[in-house]
Design a protein around this motif. Structure first.
Motif, PDB file in Angstrom:
ATOM      1  N   GLY A 228       0.747  -1.232   0.057  1.00 35.35           N
ATOM      2  CA  GLY A 228      -0.115  -0.170   0.053  1.00 35.35           C
ATOM      3  C   GLY A 228       0.827   1.267   0.078  1.00 35.35           C
ATOM      4  N   SER A 229       2.061   1.369   0.849  1.00 32.19           N
ATOM      5  CA  SER A 229       2.830   2.371   0.864  1.00 32.19           C
ATOM      6  C   SER A 229       3.486   2.555  -0.250  1.00 32.19           C
ATOM      7  CB  SER A 229       4.035   2.236   1.759  1.00 32.19           C
ATOM      8  OG  SER A 229       3.343   2.236   3.268  1.00 32.19           O
ATOM      9  N   VAL A 230       3.986   1.474  -1.147  1.00 35.58           N
ATOM     10  CA  VAL A 230       4.835   1.910  -2.460  1.00 35.58           C
ATOM     11  C   VAL A 230       3.560   2.130  -3.568  1.00 35.58           C
ATOM     12  CG1 VAL A 230       4.714  -0.685  -3.059  1.00 35.58           C
ATOM     13  CG2 VAL A 230       6.738   0.924  -3.730  1.00 35.58           C
ATOM     14  N   PHE A 231       2.428   1.545  -3.426  1.00 37.44           N
ATOM     15  CA  PHE A 231       1.579   1.830  -4.620  1.00 37.44           C
ATOM     16  C   PHE A 231       0.997   3.099  -4.523  1.00 37.44           C
ATOM     17  CE2 PHE A 231      -2.620   2.062  -6.560  1.00 37.44           C
ATOM     18  CZ  PHE A 231      -2.358   1.790  -7.580  1.00 37.44           C
TER      19      PHE A 231
ATOM     20  N   LEU B  98      14.516  -0.370  -1.045  1.00 39.07           N
ATOM     21  CA  LEU B  98      15.286   0.589  -0.256  1.00 39.07           C
ATOM     22  C   LEU B  98      16.006   1.527  -0.885  1.00 39.07           C
ATOM     23  CD1 LEU B  98      16.790  -2.425   1.909  1.00 39.07           C
ATOM     24  CD2 LEU B  98      15.069  -0.697   2.887  1.00 39.07           C
ATOM     25  N   PHE B  99      16.239   1.372  -2.417  1.00 47.06           N
ATOM     26  CA  PHE B  99      17.208   2.326  -3.103  1.00 47.06           C
ATOM     27  C   PHE B  99      16.386   3.182  -4.100  1.00 47.06           C
ATOM     28  CE2 PHE B  99      20.016   3.327  -6.450  1.00 47.06           C
ATOM     29  CZ  PHE B  99      20.949   4.206  -5.903  1.00 47.06           C
ATOM     30  N   LEU B 100      15.856   2.311  -5.099  1.00 47.07           N
ATOM     31  CA  LEU B 100      15.170   3.046  -6.270  1.00 47.07           C
ATOM     32  C   LEU B 100      14.076   3.955  -5.938  1.00 47.07           C
ATOM     33  CD1 LEU B 100      15.393  -0.078  -8.903  1.00 47.07           C
ATOM     34  CD2 LEU B 100      17.026   2.123  -8.745  1.00 47.07           C
ATOM     35  N   VAL B 101      13.026   3.390  -5.161  1.00 49.75           N
ATOM     36  CA  VAL B 101      11.871   4.091  -4.803  1.00 49.75           C
ATOM     37  C   VAL B 101      12.177   5.327  -4.174  1.00 49.75           C
ATOM     38  CG1 VAL B 101       9.703   4.176  -3.744  1.00 49.75           C
ATOM     39  CG2 VAL B 101      10.197   2.228  -4.889  1.00 49.75           C
ATOM     40  N   PRO B 102      12.693   5.177  -3.045  1.00 47.76           N
ATOM     41  CA  PRO B 102      13.028   6.665  -2.263  1.00 47.76           C
ATOM     42  C   PRO B 102      14.114   7.700  -3.060  1.00 47.76           C
ATOM     43  CG  PRO B 102      13.498   4.713  -0.772  1.00 47.76           C
ATOM     44  CD  PRO B 102      13.372   4.033  -2.074  1.00 47.76           C
ATOM     45  N   LEU B 103      14.902   7.017  -3.653  1.00 49.08           N
ATOM     46  CA  LEU B 103      15.802   7.889  -4.814  1.00 49.08           C
ATOM     47  C   LEU B 103      14.995   8.580  -5.712  1.00 49.08           C
ATOM     48  CD1 LEU B 103      18.607   8.931  -5.936  1.00 49.08           C
ATOM     49  CD2 LEU B 103      18.524   6.879  -7.423  1.00 49.08           C
TER      50      LEU B 103
ATOM     51  N   ALA C 242       8.548  12.834   2.810  1.00 46.34           N
ATOM     52  CA  ALA C 242       7.737  12.081   3.656  1.00 46.34           C
ATOM     53  C   ALA C 242       7.235  10.754   2.925  1.00 46.34           C
ATOM     54  CB  ALA C 242       6.480  12.934   3.778  1.00 46.34           C
ATOM     55  N   LEU C 243       7.288  10.775   1.530  1.00 50.07           N
ATOM     56  CA  LEU C 243       7.004   9.648   0.802  1.00 50.07           C
ATOM     57  C   LEU C 243       8.380   8.560   0.993  1.00 50.07           C
ATOM     58  CD1 LEU C 243       5.073  11.074  -2.169  1.00 50.07           C
ATOM     59  CD2 LEU C 243       4.145   9.743  -0.290  1.00 50.07           C
ATOM     60  N   ALA C 244       9.397   9.081   0.762  1.00 52.35           N
ATOM     61  CA  ALA C 244      10.612   8.269   0.948  1.00 52.35           C
ATOM     62  C   ALA C 244      10.679   7.570   2.223  1.00 52.35           C
ATOM     63  CB  ALA C 244      11.981   8.998   0.616  1.00 52.35           C
ATOM     64  N   GLY C 245      10.398   8.533   3.263  1.00 48.07           N
ATOM     65  CA  GLY C 245      10.407   7.880   4.722  1.00 48.07           C
ATOM     66  C   GLY C 245       9.408   6.759   4.926  1.00 48.07           C
ATOM     67  N   LEU C 246       8.098   7.056   4.214  1.00 49.03           N
ATOM     68  CA  LEU C 246       7.210   5.841   4.355  1.00 49.03           C
ATOM     69  C   LEU C 246       7.510   4.496   3.700  1.00 49.03           C
ATOM     70  CD1 LEU C 246       4.251   5.405   5.119  1.00 49.03           C
ATOM     71  CD2 LEU C 246       3.493   6.204   2.842  1.00 49.03           C
ATOM     72  N   ASN C 247       8.347   4.622   2.708  1.00 45.82           N
ATOM     73  CA  ASN C 247       8.603   3.542   2.076  1.00 45.82           C
ATOM     74  C   ASN C 247       9.733   2.648   2.690  1.00 45.82           C
ATOM     75  OD1 ASN C 247       7.316   3.149  -0.862  1.00 45.82           O
ATOM     76  ND2 ASN C 247       7.314   5.219  -0.513  1.00 45.82           N
ATOM     77  N   LEU C 248      10.673   3.421   3.177  1.00 43.99           N
ATOM     78  CA  LEU C 248      11.709   2.827   3.841  1.00 43.99           C
ATOM     79  C   LEU C 248      11.239   2.128   5.278  1.00 43.99           C
ATOM     80  CD1 LEU C 248      14.588   5.333   3.830  1.00 43.99           C
ATOM     81  CD2 LEU C 248      14.462   3.424   2.729  1.00 43.99           C
TER      82      LEU C 248
END
Length: 506
Positions: free
Chosen positions: A303-306, A383-388, A473-479
């Motif tokens: 849910g977080s990543v989508f 851990l890397f691609l989505v936050p980056l 905020a979105l990057a932190g949520l995905n981590l």
């Protein structure tokens, strides 16, 4: 490669069995494409095709930003509740195909209603009905995958399903932008109506019923020394001895010849038992699967990543219009990066998922474990691609860098998202055998709920502090979500044991 056809192993005479075998084998070449079409271009196109036309809708109806945003956010939210109903009916009535067809009729009718809307509130209501019509493929699609593919093949099957689901960000906005610029925003919904009619006809003629009740249906495949599927079925129907052998295989008896580590030639010795007889249709039963911690944790991360991807989709039209002066067709083309990232990511995820799953089993001596489905490719993705990608997208817009930075960054987000999402969804179907549609529906409630909330708050956050801090905020949520993935990877089997799904068989 098309999966081995599955046929009922009871109440079949020789003629009916041969007919079923011939019919399924002749349709094998198109079944893969039919299932891919069934599983998600409608919802994805409908969700994303409207984005370039949002400013035009707001102008025609003199609607506020929040009213226009609700037409997309609530569309996504109802896309979470719809699969609960579809999954419950699928499991209760033991059907897949009929629900696909009914849902497409609902989708088509609602699309016409959207095109004829006289105010934003009518459009909102029609969008909600439209969402329910498209959402069947979220849950029933996962059930179709579990019907037709063995566990070790489901990674590739899910990747094909998600290509259909994620190709919307590639095709939808381009079509929507072009149609809105040339013919107005209503033409987008007329196109959706025509597309629904086309899909209905295609699935009516080419998609067979696939429902397979665990423990009552068996896979049949060609092995060295065995005859083709049709011959095997005919022999099975004519010979009670072969019927006993087939039941021995299904029961995991001593007559099964299995080499450790050779998953291609083995059928899981313990097929999940059939569900208890149902006395009433209970749509809430699917959601109740979220009480299991391993289901909840995976649902939260997917849910977080989508939700991150969908949030970026919803803020692009306003941001690109204000930052770069884009009009509708330019905004539509700007989604190309997302679509390409999704399509390539889905194929990469599928290819890697099944291969890494086989390697993990071989290292364990051929013993399957559901957590093997959380494969290595998911970790750099999450851990890397989505936050980056999220951070580059947000701060690139904040600094007014060239639009290509934002387009490429969004593509990176989508590529990484597909690695995580495919692994999570395949894991849920494998870890709750016999309830693929229901567990997908339960996960989808969390997914669409998070996407709805994130997209609703995104625009006010952007207006208040800018896209850069939203991206943080979105990057932190995905981590944080990947931490939940890690917990399931390490402790998932223990959590499944507590929930009653603890054997190693997926």
């Amino acid at each position: 490669m098309h999966p081995p056809p599955r046929f009922p192993t009871h109440q079949l005479d020789s003629e009916a069995t041969l007919t079923a075998a011939q019919s399924t084998i002749s349709g094998a070449a198109c079944e893969h494409e039919a299932i891919s079409l069934a599983n998600q271009p409608t919802s994805a196109n409908t969700s994303s095709a409207v984005f370039p036309g949002l400013p035009a809708i707001a102008a025609e109806f003199d609607a506020s930003d929040i009213e226009v945003t609700l037409t997309t956010s609530l569309f996504m939210l109802f896309g979470g509740f719809g699969p609960i109903l579809w999954a419950s009916m699928s499991d209760f009535y033991h059907v897949r195909r009929f629900l696909y067809l009914v849902s497409l009729l609902i989708f088509t009718g609602a699309s016409v209603g959207c095109a004829l809307s006289i105010n934003v509130y009518m459009l909102l209501v029609m969008r909600l009905v439209q969402s329910v019509g498209t959402s069947v493929t979220i849950s029933v699609g996962a059930g179709t995958v579990s019907d037709c593919w063995e566990v070790i093949e489901r990674g590739t099957a899910f990747s094909t399903l998600f290509v259909g689901q994620f190709v919307g960000p590639l095709v939808g906005p381009i079509l929507g932008g072009g149609l809105t610029t040339a013919l107005g925003w209503r033409s987008t919904f007329w196109f959706c109506a025509g597309y629904g009619i086309f899909l209905f006809a295609f699935l009516f003629f080419f998609l067979p019923e696939t429902y397979r009740m665990e423990g009552m249906w068996e896979p049949l495949s060609e092995k060295p020394g065995n005859s083709a599927a049709a011959s095997s079925l005919l022999q099975y129907a004519d010979s009670s001895d072969e019927e006993d052998d087939a039941r021995t295989i299904a029961d995991g008896g001593d007559d099964v010849d299995v080499e450790n580590g050779n998953d291609d030639d083995m059928y899981e010795a313990s097929i999940a038992p059939p569900p208890d007889p149902k006395t009433s249709l209970n749509p809430i039963k699917s959601v109740y699967l979220l009480r299991h911690l391993f289901v909840l944790l995976i649902a939260l991360e997917t849910g977080s990543v989508f939700g991150t991807m969908f949030t970026i989709e919803t803020i692009i039209p306003d941001l690109f219009e204000s930052t770069y002066g884009f009009v509708s067709w330019q905004t539509g083309l700007s989604y190309l990066g997302a679509g390409i990232g999704n399509v390539i990511g889905s194929y990469v995820a599928g290819a890697l998922s099944d291969e890494l799953l086989k390697r993990a089993r071989q290292k364990r001596g051929g013993i399957p474990k559901a957590e093997d489905r959380l494969t290595l490719n998911a970790w750099p993705g999450g851990l890397f691609l989505v936050p980056l990608g999220v951070l580059v997208f947000g701060w690139g817009l904040n600094a007014h860098w060239t639009v290509w930075v934002a387009i490429v960054a969004f593509g990176i987000v989508c590529f990484g998202m597909s690695q995580v999402y495919a692994a999570g969804q395949a894991y849920l179907v494998d870890s709750v055998p016999g309830q693929g549609a229901s567990v997908a529906a339960a996960s989808n409630v969390m997914r669409t709920g998070m996407a709805c909330i994130l997209s609703l708050v995104a625009q006010p956050v952007v207006n208040a502090i800018g896209p850069g801090y939203l991206s943080v905020a979105l990057a932190g949520l995905n981590l944080f979500g990947m931490l939940l993935f890690f917990i399931v990877k390490v402790k998932g089997q223990d959590l499944r044991i507590r929930a009653g799904y603890g054997d190693n068989q997926a």
